[in-house]
Design an enzyme around this catalytic site. Structure first.
Site, PDB file in Angstrom:
ATOM      1  N   ARG A   1       1.012  -1.271  -0.798  1.00 41.66           N
ATOM      2  CA  ARG A   1       0.034   0.100  -0.086  1.00 41.66           C
ATOM      3  C   ARG A   1       0.699   0.849   0.190  1.00 41.66           C
ATOM      4  O   ARG A   1       2.116   1.348   1.093  1.00 41.66           O
ATOM      5  CB  ARG A   1      -0.576  -0.433   1.017  1.00 41.66           C
TER       6      ARG A   1
ATOM      7  N   LYS B   1       7.403 -12.700   1.136  1.00 43.18           N
ATOM      8  CA  LYS B   1       6.757 -13.617  -0.183  1.00 43.18           C
ATOM      9  C   LYS B   1       8.139 -13.687  -0.481  1.00 43.18           C
ATOM     10  O   LYS B   1       9.023 -14.488  -1.290  1.00 43.18           O
ATOM     11  CB  LYS B   1       6.175 -13.104  -0.574  1.00 43.18           C
TER      12      LYS B   1
HETATM   13  C1  LIG Z   1       1.658  -9.121   1.279  1.00 36.24           C
HETATM   14  C2  LIG Z   1       0.319  -8.551   0.240  1.00 36.24           C
HETATM   15  C3  LIG Z   1       0.799  -7.363   1.205  1.00 36.24           C
HETATM   16  C4  LIG Z   1       1.184  -6.995   2.294  1.00 36.24           C
HETATM   17  O1  LIG Z   1       2.618  -5.905   2.550  1.00 36.24           O
HETATM   18  P1  LIG Z   1       3.252  -5.360   3.277  1.00 36.24           P
HETATM   19  O2  LIG Z   1       5.148  -5.184   2.151  1.00 36.24           O
HETATM   20  O3  LIG Z   1       4.038  -6.687   4.324  1.00 36.24           O
HETATM   21  O4  LIG Z   1       2.846  -3.849   3.473  1.00 36.24           O
HETATM   22  C5  LIG Z   1      -0.418  -6.043   0.418  1.00 36.24           C
HETATM   23  N1  LIG Z   1      -1.064  -6.506  -0.281  1.00 36.24           N
HETATM   24  C6  LIG Z   1      -1.178  -7.533  -1.113  1.00 36.24           C
HETATM   25  C7  LIG Z   1      -2.208  -7.894  -2.235  1.00 36.24           C
HETATM   26  C8  LIG Z   1       0.086  -8.746  -0.754  1.00 36.24           C
HETATM   27  O5  LIG Z   1      -0.523  -9.735  -1.086  1.00 36.24           O
END
Ligand SMILES: *Cc1c(COP(=O)(O)O)cnc(C)c1O
Length: 804
Positions: free
Chosen positions: A538, A649
């Site tokens: 975000r 991830k």
């Molecule tokens: C994993 C994920 C997030 C979280 O991302 P951060 O880097 O931890 O803020 C937000 N949106 C989507 C679609 C995700 O897959």
């Protein structure tokens, strides 16, 4: 309907197509082919729901319910087929009909019932719960529209509705007979029951709304254990108060589940948001209590049978609502009810950002929920008394109070009414106990604990990166696929040159896949031979996408001014949605897109760098993006990112963390070692020390690189209008750069230079990536869920042999 061979699948598919759509397979459209397949898989999954429920009915064991206003599920077909072990069979069966399973997979839209990390965490938890054969169900809202769909028009974000239900939701089952009545407005009628000497409270003249549940099966991997995600939908009730304007009532009902609030950090649309929060917890508790009383004579043993995890404070009114049920509907005395209620709930905090800590005006809650409000008042009154008795400190009482300054502090309600309070990474929990919740920690230290977030390696590695999965399986055997702690076996092979080469080949294949996805969906061209440096999350000032693009601007100036400049070709990828009302965030999106355009049109700059803003970042984009990346940008101001899960991830797919000592980056760096990640910038304590005397202009004046980059925000370099980015400029220079972008800039430049150095030797680079993969077991949500079970939920694993 059942199939365990290709032939039986094919016969079932032909029959289902006829039954559903009155068509043969040749006559069916792609959407009909997709829906028919989903229907079959849903039926299969529901037969496992039956087995699971049947068993739980017999054992009457404790269940956990995950109350969350958000579940960012993404697509489900691939995941469910894989978890059920049916993927290959279905793929080859469909191929016999000339149907490409991949094409059907692409028909499914994301279930985007959430904003970002918090909602995705809930989705990962569901996958781990079912896979670990634990009785844990989700409870949420069935939103008519998911988080908005983002278009980029003239370099700016445009929001359009996300119509995720357009083709219907083939996974859900509506249960109208299990509807629960939810009441808003009206007032409390107090009468004296002279027989018992008790006051009787009744919520009268209320507006009644019917909450109808839709259940989606949550399929575990390699097990019949199948849980439920229960989504509540608001519908008109039969009991309308007299003289009610019917159309007005319908509009109000429809608003409740209309959409996901596109903002997880500020407080907008307060009344509807409070309605949403109460609606789904009142419905959820209503059905849990009813279910409990079918098997138990009273609610006395509720805490032995039910645990409810509150995902952030959005479901915090659960605490007051369960009190209301026990007091008003079942005649409990306050103390007895409280002793049970306060053993049912556990609370997860997700942020230390003060503007994101929910506070609702007293008047709103009192108007919407008069009885619930009076219970919150009583919880507050008693809690204040307890604090005063123990401390004799009036200031402390005010600091800790639930109701203060005519507002209800939802975090305080959550802490007081829960038996467990957890943060989501080690550093975050430390900040909670040292700072944000220090008074509470001093008062009730036993409640506080840490549960570092995790992600499901099934979706994020095994299924979305089949090439890497195959390579790993060849090298260390298949055990890691079912017991992810075994991934650490990879560590002994990180110096293996052949493996390093093979890994780089896999990464290249994943880059090609991402390139194809970007070309097909957005007509974007990317050079797969460049470094993929990615920041996807975000858009928020504290996450500092601005620092990232300022660094790109700095590189651009170097290319334009230094004749001998050189660097490895790098593609800077961004994916980010901004809350529609967040003006600065939207300007940063525009800046990124303007810089991208400028570089695309400048052959000299385009030789070295390319900037790509991927529109409409969501789970499906993340599945292509993370595993194709080389560098994982995790550059939040230290102390601000609670955990992050995007970082996990990337790591699991062999990307190097370029990050600050923030959130789970701290634990990533602990596990891989500082030499296997690129950590830079001020630490959380240094940020706090600097805060009182920080002067951003000094950094601007003293560092010509910063001055040049920042000046180009207002000299028409990237926009024909000089004031297009003046807000960003002012934020850095006039408003003193709240998130310390300029303070960390020099260190960030250096970190990039070091990354480039490491990347220049493919063997060195591949080794870094392999160490990261090998050390990623801790960041599996299977590990996280086991920690929750052991310390908080105390639910029992179901035996596979009991599910048939
Ligand atoms: C994993 C994920 C997030 C979280 O991302 P951060 O880097 O931890 O803020 C937000 N949106 C989507 C679609 C995700 O897959």
């Amino acid at each position: 309907m059942f199939f365990d061979t290709k032939e039986s699948f094919k016969n079932a598919y032909i029959e289902a197509m006829q039954n559903n759509f009155g068509k043969s397979i040749e006559q069916a459209t792609d959407v009909e082919k997709f829906l028919t397949l989903v229907g079959m898989i849903k039926a299969h999954a529901n037969s496992n729901v039956y087995k699971t429920n049947n068993y739980l009915q017999k054992t009457s064991q404790k269940k956990m319910y995950y109350f969350s206003l958000e579940f960012l599920l993404g697509r489900l077909l691939t995941n469910n087929l894989m978890n059920l072990g049916l993927y290959k069979l279905v793929q080859s069966g469909l191929a016999d009909f000339g149907i490409d399973l991949n094409k059907l997979e692409d028909i499914e839209g994301d279930a985007g019932l959430g904003n970002g990390g918090l909602g995705r965490l809930a989705a990962c938890f569901l996958d781990s719960l079912a896979t670990l054969r634990l009785p844990g169900n989700g409870n949420t809202i069935r939103y008519q529209y998911g988080l908005f769909k983002q278009l980029i028009v003239n370099n700016e974000q445009v929001e359009v509705p996300d119509q995720w239900l357009r083709n219907g939701n083939g996974w859900e089952t509506r249960h109208p007979d299990e509807a629960v009545k939810v009441k808003f407005y009206g007032h409390v009628k107090v009468t004296m029951n002279y027989e018992t000497g008790r006051l009787n409270f009744e919520h009268v003249d209320a507006q009644e709304v019917l909450a109808v549940p839709y259940d989606m099966p949550v399929v575990g991997a390699n097990t019949n254990c199948t849980n439920i995600l229960r989504m509540w939908s608001a519908e008109a009730s039969d009991n309308l108060p007299a003289n009610q304007d019917f159309i007005k009532y319908l509009n109000e009902v429809n608003q409740i589940c209309l959409n996901v609030y596109p903002d997880d950090s500020t407080v907008e649309g307060k009344y509807i948001r409070i309605k949403q929060e109460y609606f789904f917890i009142a419905a959820g508790l209503g059905s849990i209590v009813k279910n409990h009383l079918q098997k138990n004579p009273s609610l006395d043993n509720l805490a032995d049978k039910v645990c409810i995890q509150l995902n952030d404070t959005h479901p915090a009114m659960s605490i007051a609502e369960l009190m209301r049920i026990m007091l008003d509907d079942y005649g409990y005395e306050w103390d007895k009810a409280w002793s049970i209620v306060s053993k049912v709930f556990a609370y997860t905090n997700h942020t230390v950002m003060s503007e994101a800590l929910e506070k609702w005006p007293v008047e709103y809650i009192r108007t919407l929920l008069p009885r619930v409000y009076s219970i919150i008042e009583e919880i507050d009154r008693r809690f204040r008394e307890t604090v005063f008795e123990k401390s004799h400190d009036r200031d402390l009482v005010e600091r800790m109070a639930i109701i203060h300054d005519n507002q209800v502090r939802m975090a305080h309600l959550s802490i007081v009414g829960s038996f467990s309070v957890n943060g989501v990474a080690k550093l975050h929990t430390q900040i909670l106990v040292d700072d944000l919740f220090r008074d509470f920690f001093n008062f009730m230290p036993e409640k506080f604990n840490n549960k570092t977030n995790g992600i499901t390696q099934r979706r994020w590695l095994l299924y979305s990166n089949p090439e890497l999965t195959e390579l790993l399986t060849k090298k260390i055997g298949p055990e890691f696929q079912t017991d992810f702690s075994q991934i650490e076996k990879l560590l002994q092979f990180v110096d293996d040159k052949k493996l390093q080469k093979d890994f780089m080949k896999v990464k290249y294949t994943r880059k090609l896949e991402l390139c194809r996805f970007l070309k097909d969906n957005y007509n974007i061209d990317v050079d797969p031979n460049s470094i993929f440096d990615t920041q996807a999350k975000r858009l928020h000032a504290y996450k500092r996408q601005l620092m990232n693009i300022l660094h790109v601007i700095y590189l651009y100036h170097r290319i334009k001014t230094e004749p001998n400049f050189t660097m490895p070709k790098t593609t800077f990828l961004f994916g980010a949605k901004a809350a529609p009302a967040y003006v600065l965030a939207k300007k940063i999106i525009k800046l990124i897109n303007c810089v991208a355009q400028k570089i695309d049109n400048d052959p000299q700059a385009a030789k070295f760098i390319k900037v790509v803003f991927i529109p409409n970042y969501r789970v499906t984009v993340a599945e292509y993006l993370m595993n194709a990346s080389d560098v994982s940008e995790q550059i939040s101001t230290a102390g601000k990112e609670a955990s992050g899960t995007g970082n996990m991830k990337f790591m699991m797919n062999g990307a190097i963390t370029l990050g600050t000592m923030d959130g789970a980056n701290v634990e990533i760096s602990e596990r891989v070692g500082m030499e296997n990640c690129e950590i830079f910038g001020l630490r959380a304590n240094e940020i706090e020390d600097l805060r009182s005397h920080y002067v951003s202009v000094d950094y601007y004046k003293n560092d010509p690189r910063i001055m040049q980059a920042v000046n180009s925000l207002i000299d028409r370099t990237f926009s024909p209008e000089a004031d297009d980015f003046i807000d960003i400029y002012n934020d850095l220079i006039i408003r003193n750069d709240e998130y310390f972008v300029l303070a960390d800039f020099a260190a960030y430049v250096k970190a990039h230079e070091h990354i480039n150095e490491l990347y220049s030797d493919p063997s060195v680079w591949a080794r870094l990536c392999l160490v990261n993969i090998a050390k990623s077991a801790y960041f599996s949500s299977d590990r996280t869920i086991k920690d929750y079970v052991k310390d908080i939920w105390h639910i029992k694993q179901i035996d596979n042999s009991d599910l048939h």
